[in-house]
Design an enzyme around this catalytic site. Sequence first.
Site, PDB file in Angstrom:
ATOM      1  N   THR A  89     -55.766 -35.404  81.901  1.00  0.00           N
ATOM      2  CA  THR A  89     -55.575 -35.697  83.322  1.00  0.00           C
ATOM      3  C   THR A  89     -55.445 -34.444  84.151  1.00  0.00           C
ATOM      4  OG1 THR A  89     -54.573 -37.844  82.982  1.00  0.00           O
ATOM      5  CG2 THR A  89     -53.910 -36.681  84.964  1.00  0.00           C
ATOM      6  N   TYR A 105     -58.432 -43.053  87.060  1.00  0.00           N
ATOM      7  CA  TYR A 105     -59.250 -41.867  87.382  1.00  0.00           C
ATOM      8  C   TYR A 105     -60.010 -41.486  86.106  1.00  0.00           C
ATOM      9  CZ  TYR A 105     -55.193 -40.130  84.998  1.00  0.00           C
ATOM     10  OH  TYR A 105     -54.195 -39.971  84.073  1.00  0.00           O
ATOM     11  N   SER A 158     -57.355 -37.071  75.774  1.00  0.00           N
ATOM     12  CA  SER A 158     -56.687 -36.802  74.487  1.00  0.00           C
ATOM     13  C   SER A 158     -56.488 -38.028  73.613  1.00  0.00           C
ATOM     14  CB  SER A 158     -55.351 -36.101  74.719  1.00  0.00           C
ATOM     15  OG  SER A 158     -54.367 -37.021  75.147  1.00  0.00           O
ATOM     16  N   THR A 179     -52.109 -35.991  78.190  1.00  0.00           N
ATOM     17  CA  THR A 179     -50.712 -36.292  77.859  1.00  0.00           C
ATOM     18  C   THR A 179     -50.582 -37.343  76.750  1.00  0.00           C
ATOM     19  OG1 THR A 179     -50.644 -38.007  79.566  1.00  0.00           O
ATOM     20  CG2 THR A 179     -49.916 -35.769  80.189  1.00  0.00           C
ATOM     21  N   ASP A 180     -51.649 -38.145  76.535  1.00  0.00           N
ATOM     22  CA  ASP A 180     -51.515 -39.262  75.592  1.00  0.00           C
ATOM     23  C   ASP A 180     -51.182 -38.808  74.176  1.00  0.00           C
ATOM     24  OD1 ASP A 180     -54.040 -41.508  77.033  1.00  0.00           O
ATOM     25  OD2 ASP A 180     -52.058 -40.837  77.700  1.00  0.00           O
ATOM     26  N   LYS A 187     -43.882 -38.899  74.632  1.00  0.00           N
ATOM     27  CA  LYS A 187     -44.227 -39.505  75.924  1.00  0.00           C
ATOM     28  C   LYS A 187     -43.513 -40.855  75.988  1.00  0.00           C
ATOM     29  CE  LYS A 187     -48.182 -40.552  78.936  1.00  0.00           C
ATOM     30  NZ  LYS A 187     -49.662 -40.519  79.093  1.00  0.00           N
ATOM     31  N   GLU A 208     -31.800 -49.070  54.153  1.00  0.00           N
ATOM     32  CA  GLU A 208     -32.300 -50.466  54.142  1.00  0.00           C
ATOM     33  C   GLU A 208     -33.147 -50.768  52.911  1.00  0.00           C
ATOM     34  OE1 GLU A 208     -30.285 -51.477  57.442  1.00  0.00           O
ATOM     35  OE2 GLU A 208     -31.582 -52.806  56.257  1.00  0.00           O
TER      36      GLU A 208
HETATM   37  N1  DAS Z   1     -56.196 -40.176  79.081  1.00  0.00           N
HETATM   38  C1  DAS Z   1     -55.077 -39.289  79.188  1.00  0.00           C
HETATM   39  C2  DAS Z   1     -55.253 -38.121  78.227  1.00  0.00           C
HETATM   40  O1  DAS Z   1     -56.277 -37.468  78.278  1.00  0.00           O
HETATM   41  C3  DAS Z   1     -54.919 -38.717  80.524  1.00  0.00           C
HETATM   42  C4  DAS Z   1     -53.724 -37.816  80.556  1.00  0.00           C
HETATM   43  O2  DAS Z   1     -52.642 -38.352  80.785  1.00  0.00           O
HETATM   44  O3  DAS Z   1     -53.828 -36.617  80.352  1.00  0.00           O
HETATM   45  O4  DAS Z   1     -54.317 -37.899  77.471  1.00  0.00           O
END
Ligand code: DAS
Length: 364
Positions: free
Chosen positions: A47, A61, A94, A127-128, A200, A321
């Site tokens: 992103t 986006y 990602s 970020t994913d 995240k 467990e």
């Molecule tokens: N699709 C997500 C990624 O590329 C966009 C982001 O949050 O960076 O990880």
Amino acid sequence: MQVFKSLKHWLVLGLGAALVCNTPAQTPVEATPPKLPNVVILATGGTIAGTGATSTTTVGYTAAKVGVEQLIDAVPALKQVANVRGEQVFQVASENMTNDLWLKLARRVNELLARSDVDGIVITHGTDTLEETAYFLDLVVKSEKPVVLVGAMRPSTAISADGPINLYNATILAGSKEAVGKGVLVVLNDQINSARDVTKTNTSTADTFRAPDLGFLGYMQDNRAHFYRAPLRKHTQETEFDISKLDSLPKVDIVYGYENVSRVPIDALVGAGDKGIVYAGVGDGSVHKDIMPALMDARKKGVIVLRGARVGSGIVARNGEVNDDKYDFVVSDTLNPQKARILLMLALTRTDDTKEIQRMFAIY
Ligand code: DAS
């Protein structure tokens, strides 16, 4: 005699004063600007490099569109805090990250950090799976120089895009002495997180990256890093893992536990040749009664079974467990399932001895 001495004293003083008065005023020597650190920005997509149809498009986006030079040009202030240069290692959203891309990125990082003219590295990333790449690098980078991953929750075209300030903070951190020896770090939202503990936690808000229970390491504020804690587990050059001669990583997958869970995915993964399976159990890594036979069968076929938890924080207690000693399972400590998978993959590049693997989960 005394009079003569004091006369001489005043004469010397007077002569000295005259010299000073007659010496033309020294032009102040220009203070030499501080030497800026050399920081390389490796771009991979996400992103932070995303574009939306309008300035108010913050979901829906397209990620991984803007190149590294544009990212750098969008933040002129970078040049005041570091000598920066950029490389586009690859350009992906990602969620599409792969082992091959990881190995390519890790090799480039190690090559650059071995150079005396590189002081630190920033990696712009989606970020994913940012937390996964960060932890993988935390275990395979062979340097104490800073490596800082950075992303954004709003595309570069959005009002109040968070990418530029995140990139600025990450560049300062990557060039800082304070970050040396602290392992791979993650910076977004003015917060400094460790690669091992960050995850995240929200699908779309700017404060999504947190370290549940264990907390972040410090803040980025006033153009510098403020650390309040440091990682205790082994990382980077202290680790035993070496990817320099690897052209692939062992196949390890994750199976999620839940009500009425089926054993089919486990049997399918064993049939597909997995070397390890992470079971993200409910609660303290508890295993459904219908799943135990599947995990036992997997273990009998030589697959390493790692018992983790889907709950997001806390220690998965060995022999809590489940009698892990009896079934020869490994437990994940506080690593979430996606992080435990990474450590298990790298452990399997060195051993399939479950006692050795459990030792690794106690130190990394
Ligand atoms: N699709 C997500 C990624 O590329 C966009 C982001 O949050 O960076 O990880």
